[in-house]
Design an enzyme around this catalytic site. Structure first.
Site, PDB file in Angstrom:
ATOM      1  N   GLY A  11     -11.706  74.682   3.899  1.00  0.00           N
ATOM      2  CA  GLY A  11     -12.802  74.961   4.813  1.00  0.00           C
ATOM      3  C   GLY A  11     -12.870  73.856   5.848  1.00  0.00           C
ATOM      4  NE  ARG A  84     -29.755  77.089   3.017  1.00  0.00           N
ATOM      5  CZ  ARG A  84     -30.868  76.441   2.695  1.00  0.00           C
ATOM      6  NH1 ARG A  84     -31.963  77.112   2.424  1.00  0.00           N
ATOM      7  NH2 ARG A  84     -30.882  75.126   2.647  1.00  0.00           N
ATOM      8  CB  THR A 121     -19.145  77.175  -1.202  1.00  0.00           C
ATOM      9  OG1 THR A 121     -17.939  76.694  -0.606  1.00  0.00           O
ATOM     10  CG2 THR A 121     -19.527  78.501  -0.563  1.00  0.00           C
ATOM     11  CG  HIS A 177     -28.087  72.419  -4.163  1.00  0.00           C
ATOM     12  ND1 HIS A 177     -28.726  71.239  -3.856  1.00  0.00           N
ATOM     13  CD2 HIS A 177     -27.439  72.794  -3.023  1.00  0.00           C
ATOM     14  CE1 HIS A 177     -28.465  70.916  -2.602  1.00  0.00           C
ATOM     15  NE2 HIS A 177     -27.696  71.850  -2.077  1.00  0.00           N
TER      16      HIS A 177
END
Length: 313
Positions: A11, A84, A121, A177
């Site tokens: 990523g 997000r 992620t 989390h």
């Protein structure tokens, strides 16, 4: 000649790119920056490489979209997936990101089955479980980055409130989390004095501590809302890299990470954030803390919130 460590970053978005730069700037090893968009990975890798004559970086950095290039990696940090947007929770990302993690996991199993893998992620606790499920790597070699970041946020807010150096603050955060994370006041301290004792000394009120706990839980959301596009990346990058550094250099740091529990804290077969020691063997020990009944209830709520989402993978 000493062989440099190989660190693969899956990523090449904001977090992946930042970690690549940090690895190079601290001479922690060679970097493979991989992204399905090979142009982004190659462009960022080239930009970082071209900074080396000025910044005095050593080592190699490769941008790629070919998983074969991660072969033999010592450590892998996974940030791939969508991030997000304002109004979204971490849980809203599940369906898309599970498919991403499955592909990543299968390629890690193929090309770097001996690597220590840190998942970033979101939603974190579900994605790290998916990584473990689809990669078939040993549970001690797959962890999620959550508590290190959450503890950093809590420590920062406490330091600002008390007007002390962040170096004086140490904190521990348990649980998932998300909204049910559990900053532990009695195990968090300033200059060796627990925050619970600081309340008794009238240096901070319990109401203010509660406000800081809630601010910590909403820390990522606050940044998402401010940025409008994207999410936090400086602090997550530093947090993930600290975990990898502890593994590669056998520092044996005690860090809060999302790890696979086998009965610890009364939890079986889930990845949940708890304090662990990370060394050359990955997760070397899970630290079981004594919790009050109230803390146990919050922790169990956090575990239940994770378990409800497990069916999605």
């Amino acid at each position: 000649m000493i062989k440099r460590k190989k660190i693969a970053l899956i990523g090449a978005g904001s977090i992946g790119g930042m970690i690549a730069y940090l690895v190079r700037s601290r001479n922690l090893g060679d970097v493979v920056l991989l992204d399905v968009n090979g142009g982004i990975a190659k462009g960022k890798a080239l930009d970082i490489a071209e900074s080396s004559p000025v910044a005095k970086h050593n080592g190699e950095i490769l941008g790629t979209n070919n998983y074969a290039d991660i072969e033999g990696a010592d450590a892998i940090i996974v940030t791939a997936g969508i991030s997000r947007k304002p109004g979204m929770s971490r849980d809203d990302l599940i369906n898309t990101n599970v498919h991403v993690i499955k592909e990543v996991a299968e390629n890690i199993a193929k090309y770097a089955p001996n690597a220590f893998v840190v998942v970033v992620t979101n939603p974190l606790d579900i994605m790290v479980l998916a990584m473990h499920k689809y990669s078939h790597l040993p549970s001690n070699m797959v962890v999620g980055m959550a508590g290190v970041l959450d503890a950093a946020r809590f420590s920062y807010f406490i330091a600002k409130e008390l007007n002390v150096s962040v170096d004086s603050v140490s904190s521990i955060v348990l649980g998932g989390h998300g909204d049910f994370m559990l900053p532990l006041v009695k195990y968090s301290s300033v200059g060796g004095i627990s925050i619970a004792d600081l309340v008794k000394m009238n240096l901070i009120t319990q109401d203010r501590v509660n406000e800081i706990i809630e601010k910590t839980r909403k820390g990522g959301e606050e940044i998402v809302n401010l940025l409008k596009v994207g999410s936090a990346y400086y602090a997550p990058a530093e947090s993930a890299l600290l975990m990898v550094d502890s593994y590669l250099n056998d520092r044996r740091l005690m860090l809060s990470c999302s790890v696979y529990l086998k009965g610890e804290y009364g939890v079986h077969d889930l990845f949940v954030g708890v304090p662990v020691i990370i060394g050359k063997n990955g997760v070397e020990k899970v630290i079981e803390l004594q919790l009050t009944e109230e803390e146990k209830n919050v922790f169990n709520d956090s575990v239940m919130s994770i378990r409800k989402l497990v069916s999605n993978i």
